[in-house]
Write an enzyme that holds these catalytic residues in place. Structure first.
Site, PDB file in Angstrom:
ATOM      1  N   ASP A 180       0.863  -1.113   0.072  1.00 34.67           N
ATOM      2  CA  ASP A 180       0.068  -0.159   0.234  1.00 34.67           C
ATOM      3  C   ASP A 180       0.904   1.266   0.100  1.00 34.67           C
ATOM      4  O   ASP A 180       1.956   1.248   0.589  1.00 34.67           O
ATOM      5  CB  ASP A 180      -1.049  -0.236   1.264  1.00 34.67           C
ATOM      6  CG  ASP A 180      -1.985   0.856   1.243  1.00 34.67           C
ATOM      7  OD1 ASP A 180      -2.353   1.381   0.282  1.00 34.67           O
ATOM      8  OD2 ASP A 180      -2.357   1.361   2.314  1.00 34.67           O
ATOM      9  N   GLY A 240      -7.384   7.562   8.009  1.00 33.67           N
ATOM     10  CA  GLY A 240      -7.286   7.660   9.223  1.00 33.67           C
ATOM     11  C   GLY A 240      -8.380   8.442   9.870  1.00 33.67           C
ATOM     12  O   GLY A 240      -8.395   8.651  11.223  1.00 33.67           O
ATOM     13  N   HIS A 275      -9.671   5.228  -0.980  1.00 32.97           N
ATOM     14  CA  HIS A 275      -8.777   4.946   0.316  1.00 32.97           C
ATOM     15  C   HIS A 275      -9.550   5.717   1.148  1.00 32.97           C
ATOM     16  O   HIS A 275     -10.246   6.472   0.868  1.00 32.97           O
ATOM     17  CB  HIS A 275      -7.591   5.708  -0.188  1.00 32.97           C
ATOM     18  CG  HIS A 275      -6.655   4.879  -0.963  1.00 32.97           C
ATOM     19  ND1 HIS A 275      -5.483   4.191  -0.489  1.00 32.97           N
ATOM     20  CD2 HIS A 275      -6.884   4.203  -2.278  1.00 32.97           C
ATOM     21  CE1 HIS A 275      -4.736   3.556  -1.370  1.00 32.97           C
ATOM     22  NE2 HIS A 275      -5.521   3.836  -2.379  1.00 32.97           N
ATOM     23  N   GLY A 276      -9.145   5.445   2.460  1.00 36.29           N
ATOM     24  CA  GLY A 276      -9.613   5.999   3.559  1.00 36.29           C
ATOM     25  C   GLY A 276     -11.129   5.593   3.853  1.00 36.29           C
ATOM     26  O   GLY A 276     -12.160   6.319   4.107  1.00 36.29           O
ATOM     27  N   ASN A 326     -10.760   0.100   0.607  1.00 36.67           N
ATOM     28  CA  ASN A 326      -9.557   0.058   1.843  1.00 36.67           C
ATOM     29  C   ASN A 326     -10.029   0.248   3.085  1.00 36.67           C
ATOM     30  O   ASN A 326     -10.676   1.422   3.205  1.00 36.67           O
ATOM     31  CB  ASN A 326      -8.609   1.172   1.360  1.00 36.67           C
ATOM     32  CG  ASN A 326      -7.570   0.519  -0.157  1.00 36.67           C
ATOM     33  OD1 ASN A 326      -7.973  -0.231  -0.741  1.00 36.67           O
ATOM     34  ND2 ASN A 326      -6.767   1.448  -0.259  1.00 36.67           N
ATOM     35  N   THR A 377      -7.620   2.067   9.274  1.00 35.38           N
ATOM     36  CA  THR A 377      -7.939   2.702  10.968  1.00 35.38           C
ATOM     37  C   THR A 377      -8.797   1.806  11.700  1.00 35.38           C
ATOM     38  O   THR A 377      -8.777   1.805  13.013  1.00 35.38           O
ATOM     39  CB  THR A 377      -8.280   4.204  10.684  1.00 35.38           C
ATOM     40  OG1 THR A 377      -7.128   4.759   9.816  1.00 35.38           O
ATOM     41  CG2 THR A 377      -7.987   4.740  11.979  1.00 35.38           C
TER      42      THR A 377
END
Ligand code: 13P
Length: 282
Positions: free
Chosen positions: A81, A180, A207-208, A229, A232
């Site tokens: 990643d 995050g 992402h995130g 993805n 966190t």
């Protein structure tokens, strides 16, 4: 089987679903991720940063991913990643990672194309898939901070050029998610995603994923997201759960006792995410 990103994203496309890509921080999380995929009968992507891969060892990551895919009968992709460092990317590919992401998103457009293309050319000889990124996803990942004024959404016209020039297998898009982000809500631009989807015909990646509302997850999958993805949410829950266990147990018990509840938590979250990514109303 141990497979490439390209293969599983083709399946995802055929079924109008997304494949979950889950960030692991150690070897221990990996079986929990694979077990959840086995229960849900879907392929799964395990991803690591260079930091995790260096801590565990690239060859160890590959050996475990391969062994688990066989043992559990699950199609597993092992993906590197957000890599920017060519030496590390080469190491991962040579060790047997089946997919890598070259993240040139902070570079000027032409340099991003050049760097991504170089990785695609190297990876091709090993049959390894490549994900590229265009636009900037905000937030924090592995200590790297992207502030809101540095965020810019993926431009559909640039995406066409980027995909054509680089030959990537999947494109990570910036549409308003943040790395995050654990507690606050995410504000996604669905219209931007629609425009990107209409412009390019390769699988798109979000992402995130932590903090994205379930309804929004379904919406972006309907609009063409094929790799989703999540990092966190797993990390935070692993830490909370193992911290509680450490506090509860005496020093003189197996270390396993502290880790097992965290593993169950990971398995539960991953299974729920995969159900959601299947994009079937349940
Ligand atoms: P989150 O940590 O926000 O879930 O994002 C994970 C990710 O996109 C990894 O690349």
């Amino acid at each position: 089987m141990y497979v490439t990103l390209k293969e599983v994203l083709k399946t995802a496309n055929d079924l109008n679903m997304a494949i979950g890509a889950f960030n692991t921080h150690n070897l221990e999380m990996m079986p929990a991720i694979v077990r959840a995929a086995e229960k849900q009968k879907t392929p799964v992507i395990i991803q690591s940063t260079i930091g995790t891969a260096s801590y565990v060892g690239y060859h160890n990551m590959v050996a475990v991913a391969k062994a688990m895919s066989e043992e559990h009968g699950v199609d597993v992709v092992l993906h590197l990643d957000h890599a920017k460092d060519f030496t590390e990317i080469r190491k991962a590919i040579k060790a047997g990672y089946s997919s890598v992401m070259y993240d040139g998103s902070s570079l000027p457009f032409k340099e991003n194309i050049l760097g991504t293309k170089q990785v695609v050319e190297f990876a091709k000889d090993f049959g390894v898939s490549v994900e590229g990124e265009l636009g900037t996803v905000g937030g924090t990942e592995d200590g790297l901070v992207v502030t809101q004024d540095q965020v810019f959404y993926t431009d559909p016209k640039d995406a066409v050029t980027f995909v054509k020039e680089t030959g990537i297998d999947a494109l990570a898009v910036a549409i308003g998610t943040n790395h995050g982000q654990y507690k606050s809500k995410t504000d996604i631009s669905f219209s931007q995603l629609e425009k990107i989807k209409a412009a390019v015909n390769i699988p798109l990646v979000v992402h995130g994923g932590t903090g994205v509302k379930e309804d929004d997850v379904r919406k972006v999958i309907d609009l063409g997201i094929r790799k989703f993805n999540v990092g966190t949410e797993l990390l935070v829950n692993w830490n909370i759960s193992s911290k509680d266990s450490y506090n509860e147990h005496k020093e003189n018990v197996s270390n396993r006792e502290n880790v097992l509840p965290a593993l169950s938590k990971i398995e539960e979250i991953v299974e729920r995410k995969i159900q959601l990514f299947k994009n079937i109303n349940d």
